[in-house]
Design a protein around this motif. Structure first.
Motif, PDB file in Angstrom:
ATOM      1  N   LEU A   1       0.863  -1.281   0.078  1.00 54.71           N
ATOM      2  CA  LEU A   1       0.023  -0.081  -0.054  1.00 54.71           C
ATOM      3  C   LEU A   1       0.857   1.237   0.053  1.00 54.71           C
ATOM      4  O   LEU A   1       0.595   2.300  -0.758  1.00 54.71           O
ATOM      5  CB  LEU A   1      -0.894   0.058   1.298  1.00 54.71           C
ATOM      6  N   CYS A   2       1.880   1.181   0.553  1.00 52.20           N
ATOM      7  CA  CYS A   2       2.828   2.295   0.758  1.00 52.20           C
ATOM      8  C   CYS A   2       3.700   2.483  -0.857  1.00 52.20           C
ATOM      9  O   CYS A   2       3.636   3.845  -1.048  1.00 52.20           O
ATOM     10  CB  CYS A   2       4.009   2.255   1.959  1.00 52.20           C
ATOM     11  N   LEU A   3       3.827   1.564  -1.455  1.00 48.29           N
ATOM     12  CA  LEU A   3       4.279   1.484  -2.697  1.00 48.29           C
ATOM     13  C   LEU A   3       3.286   2.158  -3.728  1.00 48.29           C
ATOM     14  O   LEU A   3       3.921   3.064  -4.467  1.00 48.29           O
ATOM     15  CB  LEU A   3       4.873   0.244  -3.225  1.00 48.29           C
ATOM     16  N   LEU A   4       2.161   1.747  -3.560  1.00 51.51           N
ATOM     17  CA  LEU A   4       1.188   2.246  -4.654  1.00 51.51           C
ATOM     18  C   LEU A   4       0.667   3.643  -4.342  1.00 51.51           C
ATOM     19  O   LEU A   4       0.703   4.299  -5.152  1.00 51.51           O
ATOM     20  CB  LEU A   4       0.118   1.174  -4.679  1.00 51.51           C
ATOM     21  N   GLU A   5       0.825   3.909  -2.994  1.00 51.87           N
ATOM     22  CA  GLU A   5       0.198   5.292  -2.694  1.00 51.87           C
ATOM     23  C   GLU A   5       1.494   6.359  -3.095  1.00 51.87           C
ATOM     24  O   GLU A   5       1.379   7.373  -3.583  1.00 51.87           O
ATOM     25  CB  GLU A   5       0.169   5.614  -1.241  1.00 51.87           C
ATOM     26  N   CYS A   6       2.680   5.852  -2.973  1.00 50.82           N
ATOM     27  CA  CYS A   6       3.721   6.879  -3.391  1.00 50.82           C
ATOM     28  C   CYS A   6       3.972   6.842  -4.880  1.00 50.82           C
ATOM     29  O   CYS A   6       4.033   7.830  -5.411  1.00 50.82           O
ATOM     30  CB  CYS A   6       5.090   6.181  -2.802  1.00 50.82           C
ATOM     31  N   TYR A   7       3.354   5.742  -5.502  1.00 50.33           N
ATOM     32  CA  TYR A   7       3.340   5.698  -6.982  1.00 50.33           C
ATOM     33  C   TYR A   7       2.389   6.776  -7.561  1.00 50.33           C
ATOM     34  O   TYR A   7       2.385   7.492  -8.401  1.00 50.33           O
ATOM     35  CB  TYR A   7       3.190   4.471  -7.719  1.00 50.33           C
ATOM     36  N   GLU A   8       1.168   6.582  -6.788  1.00 51.82           N
ATOM     37  CA  GLU A   8       0.059   7.330  -7.188  1.00 51.82           C
ATOM     38  C   GLU A   8       0.329   8.991  -7.150  1.00 51.82           C
ATOM     39  O   GLU A   8      -0.018   9.697  -7.700  1.00 51.82           O
ATOM     40  CB  GLU A   8      -1.197   6.929  -6.606  1.00 51.82           C
ATOM     41  N   TYR A   9       0.944   9.193  -5.823  1.00 53.66           N
ATOM     42  CA  TYR A   9       1.494  10.692  -5.540  1.00 53.66           C
ATOM     43  C   TYR A   9       2.174  11.123  -6.562  1.00 53.66           C
ATOM     44  O   TYR A   9       2.076  12.204  -7.189  1.00 53.66           O
ATOM     45  CB  TYR A   9       2.013  10.673  -4.271  1.00 53.66           C
ATOM     46  N   GLN A  10       3.277  10.413  -7.038  1.00 57.13           N
ATOM     47  CA  GLN A  10       4.168  10.766  -7.749  1.00 57.13           C
ATOM     48  C   GLN A  10       3.761  10.791  -9.364  1.00 57.13           C
ATOM     49  O   GLN A  10       4.274  11.367 -10.408  1.00 57.13           O
ATOM     50  CB  GLN A  10       5.516   9.987  -7.738  1.00 57.13           C
TER      51      GLN A  10
ATOM     52  N   ASP B   1       4.117  -0.608  11.365  1.00 56.38           N
ATOM     53  CA  ASP B   1       5.642  -0.593  11.187  1.00 56.38           C
ATOM     54  C   ASP B   1       5.799  -0.949   9.727  1.00 56.38           C
ATOM     55  O   ASP B   1       6.768  -0.316   9.088  1.00 56.38           O
ATOM     56  CB  ASP B   1       6.172  -1.598  12.118  1.00 56.38           C
ATOM     57  N   ALA B   2       4.835  -1.719   9.016  1.00 56.81           N
ATOM     58  CA  ALA B   2       5.445  -2.363   7.749  1.00 56.81           C
ATOM     59  C   ALA B   2       5.110  -1.217   6.862  1.00 56.81           C
ATOM     60  O   ALA B   2       5.818  -1.033   5.549  1.00 56.81           O
ATOM     61  CB  ALA B   2       4.289  -3.128   7.246  1.00 56.81           C
ATOM     62  N   TYR B   3       4.352  -0.078   7.115  1.00 59.32           N
ATOM     63  CA  TYR B   3       4.285   1.132   6.380  1.00 59.32           C
ATOM     64  C   TYR B   3       5.192   2.193   6.585  1.00 59.32           C
ATOM     65  O   TYR B   3       5.809   2.673   5.672  1.00 59.32           O
ATOM     66  CB  TYR B   3       2.859   1.673   6.341  1.00 59.32           C
ATOM     67  N   THR B   4       5.495   2.361   7.692  1.00 61.04           N
ATOM     68  CA  THR B   4       6.489   3.441   8.226  1.00 61.04           C
ATOM     69  C   THR B   4       7.787   3.217   7.823  1.00 61.04           C
ATOM     70  O   THR B   4       8.692   3.849   7.697  1.00 61.04           O
ATOM     71  CB  THR B   4       6.185   3.936   9.829  1.00 61.04           C
ATOM     72  N   GLU B   5       7.873   1.806   8.002  1.00 58.31           N
ATOM     73  CA  GLU B   5       9.431   1.484   7.734  1.00 58.31           C
ATOM     74  C   GLU B   5       9.638   1.218   6.160  1.00 58.31           C
ATOM     75  O   GLU B   5      10.996   0.895   5.758  1.00 58.31           O
ATOM     76  CB  GLU B   5       9.642  -0.114   8.586  1.00 58.31           C
ATOM     77  N   THR B   6       8.577   1.261   5.416  1.00 57.81           N
ATOM     78  CA  THR B   6       8.967   1.030   3.854  1.00 57.81           C
ATOM     79  C   THR B   6       9.304   2.467   3.332  1.00 57.81           C
ATOM     80  O   THR B   6       8.633   3.482   3.611  1.00 57.81           O
ATOM     81  CB  THR B   6       7.692   0.803   3.237  1.00 57.81           C
ATOM     82  N   PRO B   7      10.578   2.829   2.534  1.00 58.39           N
ATOM     83  CA  PRO B   7      10.822   3.980   2.193  1.00 58.39           C
ATOM     84  C   PRO B   7       9.903   4.622   1.211  1.00 58.39           C
ATOM     85  O   PRO B   7       9.204   3.874   0.507  1.00 58.39           O
ATOM     86  CB  PRO B   7      12.275   3.712   1.446  1.00 58.39           C
ATOM     87  N   TRP B   8       9.812   6.065   1.273  1.00 59.91           N
ATOM     88  CA  TRP B   8       9.103   6.655   0.287  1.00 59.91           C
ATOM     89  C   TRP B   8       9.501   6.870  -1.156  1.00 59.91           C
ATOM     90  O   TRP B   8      10.184   7.659  -1.291  1.00 59.91           O
ATOM     91  CB  TRP B   8       8.448   7.876   0.888  1.00 59.91           C
ATOM     92  N   GLY B   9       9.507   5.877  -1.688  1.00 54.54           N
ATOM     93  CA  GLY B   9      10.241   5.643  -3.092  1.00 54.54           C
ATOM     94  C   GLY B   9      11.481   4.893  -2.849  1.00 54.54           C
ATOM     95  O   GLY B   9      12.572   5.130  -2.624  1.00 54.54           O
ATOM     96  N   ILE B  10      11.286   3.378  -3.042  1.00 51.41           N
ATOM     97  CA  ILE B  10      12.259   2.464  -2.781  1.00 51.41           C
ATOM     98  C   ILE B  10      13.290   2.322  -3.770  1.00 51.41           C
ATOM     99  O   ILE B  10      12.949   2.829  -4.948  1.00 51.41           O
ATOM    100  CB  ILE B  10      11.829   1.030  -2.529  1.00 51.41           C
ATOM    101  N   THR B  11      14.455   2.080  -3.582  1.00 55.76           N
ATOM    102  CA  THR B  11      15.466   1.678  -4.519  1.00 55.76           C
ATOM    103  C   THR B  11      16.007   0.318  -4.809  1.00 55.76           C
ATOM    104  O   THR B  11      16.919   0.103  -5.670  1.00 55.76           O
ATOM    105  CB  THR B  11      16.848   2.803  -4.331  1.00 55.76           C
ATOM    106  N   GLU B  12      15.553  -0.539  -3.780  1.00 53.54           N
ATOM    107  CA  GLU B  12      16.051  -1.996  -3.993  1.00 53.54           C
ATOM    108  C   GLU B  12      14.688  -2.767  -3.451  1.00 53.54           C
ATOM    109  O   GLU B  12      14.097  -2.191  -2.471  1.00 53.54           O
ATOM    110  CB  GLU B  12      17.067  -2.186  -3.193  1.00 53.54           C
ATOM    111  N   LEU B  13      14.635  -3.916  -4.178  1.00 47.18           N
ATOM    112  CA  LEU B  13      13.537  -4.775  -3.307  1.00 47.18           C
ATOM    113  C   LEU B  13      13.585  -5.178  -2.084  1.00 47.18           C
ATOM    114  O   LEU B  13      12.361  -5.404  -1.449  1.00 47.18           O
ATOM    115  CB  LEU B  13      13.339  -5.959  -4.406  1.00 47.18           C
ATOM    116  N   ASP B  14      14.912  -5.455  -1.749  1.00 52.71           N
ATOM    117  CA  ASP B  14      15.015  -5.830  -0.318  1.00 52.71           C
ATOM    118  C   ASP B  14      14.545  -4.973   0.671  1.00 52.71           C
ATOM    119  O   ASP B  14      14.482  -5.172   1.679  1.00 52.71           O
ATOM    120  CB  ASP B  14      16.476  -6.069  -0.096  1.00 52.71           C
ATOM    121  N   GLN B  15      14.142  -3.622   0.149  1.00 49.78           N
ATOM    122  CA  GLN B  15      13.637  -2.296   1.123  1.00 49.78           C
ATOM    123  C   GLN B  15      12.432  -2.767   1.577  1.00 49.78           C
ATOM    124  O   GLN B  15      11.825  -2.086   2.432  1.00 49.78           O
ATOM    125  CB  GLN B  15      13.917  -1.213   0.679  1.00 49.78           C
TER     126      GLN B  15
END
Length: 266
Positions: free
Chosen positions: A72-81, A130-144
């Motif tokens: 959800l964090c990934l898609l919300e970031c994508y949508e915002y950007q 935690d799963a949301y807040t610990e996910t970077p806003w715009g990841i650069t590696e899948l391991d994040q």
């Protein structure tokens, strides 16, 4: 927050989520979906895009089970950007992202989807986990991206109670107790087991209305701070609590104010 171009790993996270949650078939190629998402995110960035050719992208597949809330964090970031791009609301990317969100939300417990108060704002409870807040806003590696782990999504209980006003008179000696700096409290529990009937779970405690418990001692109810360290001894400060809410009588059996024991001494 200013717009920035998402890293290809962010697109990888979305397409892997699409595979994990059934939007992409097990034997389907993930790359075309990623190209579609990237093309909407970076429209007409170069000559190839202007000619209608897909952007240079090849999907990277992971065998990690991505946490739904991180997705959800990934898609919300994508949508915002991406939401400021031309044709976004009518685009295939917008429709795909909406389908992914709807699918992921069906996997969450009701408590995670509930709207909760956070400071002066109201937001979905999952954004505080935690799963949301610990996910970077715009990841650069899948391991994040956090993994689902044991499959259990733990949602902390948001405590609510009944708001009451603090009453003070000419004889008031709180010695830095609650009644020295706030005018309201939130009743979070009653009795030895410190439970509260559902009808009284109205408001969340806050800095301006901290939590108290109502304990029946020596033939009457008294209120004491809920967040006090174990073993702390409280005494009367001269303050009382009361509310005109009809649920007050249902809680304690009468309409009268009760003493607030919020004074401590070294």
């Amino acid at each position: 927050m200013s717009r920035f171009d998402l890293h290809p790993a962010h697109i990888d996270g979305l397409v892997n989520a699409g595979l994990q949650f059934g939007l992409i078939g097990v034997f389907d190629n993930l790359t075309p979906v990623g190209q579609m998402l990237l093309q909407q995110h970076q429209p007409h960035r170069d000559v190839e895009h202007e000619r209608g050719e897909p952007p240079d992208y090849a999907a990277t597949v992971t065998d990690r089970a991505l946490h739904p809330i991180a997705v959800l964090c990934l898609l919300e970031c994508y949508e915002y950007q991406t939401s400021g791009t031309i044709g976004w609301h009518a685009s295939e990317a917008h429709a795909w992202i909406q389908r992914l969100r709807e699918t992921v939300l069906t996997r969450l417990p009701a408590e995670a989807k509930a709207t909760v108060r956070h400071g002066a704002n109201y937001l979905p409870a999952y954004r505080l986990l935690d799963a949301y807040t610990e996910t970077p806003w715009g990841i650069t590696e899948l391991d994040q991206i956090p993994e689902l782990g044991d499959g259990v999504i733990d949602v902390p209980v948001v405590r609510k109670g009944l708001r009451a006003e603090i009453l003070t008179g000419p004889i008031h000696c709180p010695n830095n107790g609650l009644s020295s700096h706030v005018r309201y409290v939130t009743i979070l529990g009653v009795g030895e087991d410190r439970t509260l009937p559902a009808f009284a779970r109205i408001s969340e405690p806050s800095d301006d209305a901290p939590g108290v418990y109502l304990l029946f001692q020596y033939g009457r109810y008294v209120a004491r701070p809920a967040d006090a360290p174990p073993g702390t001894w409280f005494m009367a400060s001269g303050a009382h609590i009361h509310t005109g809410d009809s649920r007050w009588r249902e809680l304690i059996g009468h309409r009268l104010p009760i003493p607030l024991h919020d004074r401590t001494e070294p």
